[in-house]
Write an enzyme that holds these catalytic residues in place. Structure first.
Site, PDB file in Angstrom:
ATOM      1  N   SER A   1       7.667  62.076 -87.343  1.00 61.14           N
ATOM      2  CA  SER A   1       6.595  61.735 -88.279  1.00 61.14           C
ATOM      3  C   SER A   1       7.025  60.676 -89.281  1.00 61.14           C
ATOM      4  O   SER A   1       6.191  60.136 -90.001  1.00 61.14           O
ATOM      5  CB  SER A   1       6.150  62.989 -89.045  1.00 61.14           C
TER       6      SER A   1
ATOM      7  N   HIS B   1       3.446  59.943 -82.067  1.00 60.80           N
ATOM      8  CA  HIS B   1       3.340  60.881 -83.187  1.00 60.80           C
ATOM      9  C   HIS B   1       2.030  61.655 -83.145  1.00 60.80           C
ATOM     10  O   HIS B   1       0.960  61.115 -83.392  1.00 60.80           O
ATOM     11  CB  HIS B   1       3.447  60.114 -84.516  1.00 60.80           C
TER      12      HIS B   1
ATOM     13  N   GLU C   1      -0.466  58.469 -83.067  1.00 62.25           N
ATOM     14  CA  GLU C   1       0.080  57.152 -83.368  1.00 62.25           C
ATOM     15  C   GLU C   1       1.075  56.761 -82.277  1.00 62.25           C
ATOM     16  O   GLU C   1       1.999  57.519 -81.977  1.00 62.25           O
ATOM     17  CB  GLU C   1       0.793  57.160 -84.719  1.00 62.25           C
TER      18      GLU C   1
ATOM     19  N   ASN D   1       0.898  58.509 -92.629  1.00 60.18           N
ATOM     20  CA  ASN D   1       1.698  59.140 -93.677  1.00 60.18           C
ATOM     21  C   ASN D   1       1.987  58.178 -94.822  1.00 60.18           C
ATOM     22  O   ASN D   1       2.095  58.582 -95.982  1.00 60.18           O
ATOM     23  CB  ASN D   1       3.002  59.685 -93.101  1.00 60.18           C
TER      24      ASN D   1
END
Length: 705
Positions: free
Chosen positions: A425, A446, A458, A496
């Site tokens: 991540s 991800h 992702e 993120n």
């Protein structure tokens, strides 16, 4: 008369009308030309009523009867009157179809949605194929619209009010079996026999629904009972949507207000409602997202070098590994799930089983299929069978040295063309690639937790990754019915990185004396699925702290963390994973209330701030960071940002995405607000980036880049 979009043939006193004639598109839609031809054909049928035994409607497309009205038409409607007129034009055609005295049969094979189902409901009979592609529904509510061609009028008459409300308010699709059960379809046949057996339905058959269904219809067919049904439906809608979405409430208003109306009066109200919703910002945003989703099914600039990935393996079990193994098993990849010990494998199998069990409970999977899918997962502690895999996804502990070691070892156990991926991540994919002899077949992949619920994936590139690897992964993600976004490597990747200011700024506000409740409520009232503190509990406060440090190290002061996370970790408040975070959780992971021990430890609520100011404080840094991802070429376009945030963190769809929201608010205005907070709050966190400055000075938009 000859037609370009529809075929029309009379044979043995039967009229055969076919959609999708001379159409090279996979889906047949009701565009302007098709509607005009359909109108002419219906009028022709009226003139031939005495000569014909009946009319049969079908599609030349194998997996699509009618996918509904052409959504592009809605963008040509600039006023409510335009939208109303468009709906009334369709209603007129369907009314004339319904008014034919001859039998009419819709032969549905494949997709039958929106205007397609409204058309079928205007026929005397509907028969469907048993093909898996067959699905019937009215999904207009998902586009912020009401069915405008008579669907809200005819469907309740066909299936009863409760079932109709359930379908229209949720936009759900019914398969052939369910369609027959609720009374939409008269019969199910093999697709090859639909046209041959359609004449059997020229004589209307008796209602074959169960006695229970008929009793329920009778019980709901009075004004008092209908009032209660609408009241309960309204309560359910408000609970699910929190009142943010206009369309379901408008649908309820039209349907409840039309209970005692005749067809003409009712349909006028439906058309008016369609016109009002069609030109609204909310529907425009939801249609925008629809096109983003459709566009994401095919990779931009694809070179056609992707290959099929049929067998899979997951390195690392546990909750995440089990979720990935479940996804592979669901897609018939007969996955291997490898872990170092039996305990990890048991956790992984438990997670996969839980995901499949949920499908069984919702009646989307049989118990036999459940057993078969679970048996297809090979849980083991060695590399047996890895030489047969096409795709390996690593999901071990977030430690760079360990991951490198795992990949160096795995590379010797698989074929030279096996694609290797990491589910990290936050760790650098570029750095991780150095562990491999052939890094061209390696990328980040991800998934967001929980895998079975979160649609985003992702795909993270590095300098040496091959086009074949990226395209193969993209196609595989689409095949699993997830939404892919291709990103370049960088701290936090895309989602993120932009999410961090959301949680960071909430902590800074808390340190300033704004209460947790006010902060979470302000974000919920903006439309977020959960407030930042509730989200941090979900992610894990320890995980959030670790990721924030990685992003800060890579991006600097504007992503500096507050001190709240450290305080929580000192008391071992980790969030949902150990049932104690900013909130408390029961055994099933449901919130039971605030964690009073934590709230007493944290800064006291001493500052009252308006909801609007809280929202600006939190969302402006997100917009600024999203703009820097475009500057840094983490993603190519604004649509990538918006897809990532909508499907990765649940950014409110009715706002169209973070950058579309910024465009509608005006970049220049948002820049002014950022500068104010840069002076009064923090220079690093609120100073507009170069792209914001450029767009503000040029009066530009993110979606024009």
């Amino acid at each position: 008369m000859t037609y370009k979009r529809l075929s029309f043939e009379i044979k043995d006193k039967k009229a055969f009308v076919g959609f999708g004639y001379n159409c090279d598109k996979a889906m047949t839609v009701l565009d302007e030309e098709t509607l005009k031809e359909l109108q002419d054909i219906v009028e022709d049928l009226h003139s031939k009523e005495k000569e014909l035994d009946g009319a049969i409607f079908f599609s030349h497309k194998d997996r699509c009867f009618l996918a509904g009205a052409d959504i592009n038409l809605f963008d040509t409607m600039h006023t409510a009157a335009d939208g109303q007129a468009g709906a009334e034009a369709g209603q007129t055609i369907f009314n004339r179809l319904e008014d034919l005295k001859m039998p009419t049969v819709a032969c549905v094979n494949g997709v039958c949605l929106g205007g397609g189902l409204e058309f079928a409901l205007s026929c005397k009979s509907i028969i469907v194929s048993d093909d898996k592609s067959t699905g019937l529904g009215l999904p207009e509510v998902k586009l912020g619209l009401i069915p405008g061609f008579g669907g809200t009028y005819r469907l309740p008459k066909k299936v009863g009010l409760p079932t109709a409300l359930d379908m229209i308010l949720t936009g759900k699709n019914l398969n052939a079996k369910k369609a027959k059960k609720v009374g939409i379809a008269d019969e199910i046949y093999a697709k090859e026999r639909l046209l041959d057996l359609a004449p059997k339905h020229f004589k209307k058959k008796a209602d074959k629904r169960s006695m229970m269904d008929k009793v329920q219809d009778a019980a709901t067919d009075n004004v008092f009972t209908k009032k209660i049904i609408f009241q309960k439906a309204r309560e359910s809608v408000l609970k699910k949507t929190k009142g943010f979405y206009q369309a379901p409430l408008k649908i309820l208003d039209v349907m409840e207000g039309g209970v005692m109306k005749g067809r003409a009066s009712y349909l006028t109200t439906e058309a008016q409602a369609f016109g009002e919703l069609c030109i609204g910002e909310q529907s425009k945003n939801l249609r925008h997202i629809f096109f983003l989703m459709e566009g994401s099914k095919k990779m931009d600039d694809a070179k056609g070098v992707g290959r099929s990935l049929k067998r899979g393996a997951c390195l690392g079990a546990g909750t995440m590994g089990g979720g990935i193994a479940w996804l592979m098993a669901k897609n018939d990849m007969f996955p291997i799930m490898k872990d170092l010990n039996q305990h990890g494998l048991e956790l992984g199998l438990k997670q996969a089983s839980s995901n499949f069990s949920g499908a069984v409970k919702r009646k989307r999977m049989s118990k036999d299929d459940f057993e078969r899918k679970m048996r297809s997962i090979s849980a083991q502690t060695d590399y047996r069978g890895f030489e047969h895999t096409d795709l390996v996804i690593e999901a071990v502990v977030e430690n760079m040295d360990i991951k490198k070691k795992v990949f160096a070892e795995t590379e010797t156990k698989v074929r030279p063309d096996t694609i290797l991926t990491s589910n990290t991540s936050s760790l650098s994919i570029q750095e991780m690639s150095k562990a491999l002899e052939d890094s061209s077949r390696f990328a980040g992949l991800h998934f967001f937790n929980p895998v079975h619920m979160m649609p985003l994936v992702e795909i993270i590139k590095h300098d040496n990754v091959s086009d074949e690897t990226v395209e193969s992964l993209y196609n595989w993600v689409v095949k699993t019915k997830k939404t892919p976004v291709v990103v370049n490597d960088g701290p936090g990747f895309l989602v993120n990185r932009i999410l961090m200011p959301y949680m960071n700024e909430a902590g800074f506000l808390l340190e300033e004396g704004v209460s947790i409740k006010d902060i979470d409520d302000a974000c919920l009232n903006f439309g977020m699925p959960m407030g930042p503190f509730r989200l941090l509990d979900e992610v894990g406060i320890d995980v959030g702290d670790k990721v924030s440090k990685i992003i800060f190290d890579g991006l600097g002061a504007r992503l500096a963390s507050n001190g709240i996370g450290k305080q929580m970790l000192e008391k071992e408040f980790l969030g949902k994973k150990n049932s104690k975070g900013f909130y408390l959780y029961d055994e099933k992971g449901k919130v039971t209330g605030p964690n009073d021990e934590a709230w007493k430890m944290l800064p006291k609520a001493s500052k009252k701030m308006s909801e609007t100011e809280i929202q600006m404080r939190i969302f402006l840094p997100m917009i600024n960071e999203a703009a820097t991802t475009l500057e840094d070429k983490i993603v190519a376009k604004a649509k990538d940002v918006d897809l990532g945030l909508i499907f990765g963190i649940g950014f409110p769809p009715f706002r169209g995405g973070l950058l579309r929201y910024a465009d509608t608010q005006g970049i220049a205005r948002l820049k002014e607000e950022m500068l104010k907070f840069a002076d009064s709050v923090d220079k690093d966190r609120y100073t507009p980036c170069e792209l914001i400055n450029k767009l503000a000075s040029d009066n530009g938009k993110f979606y024009e880049l």
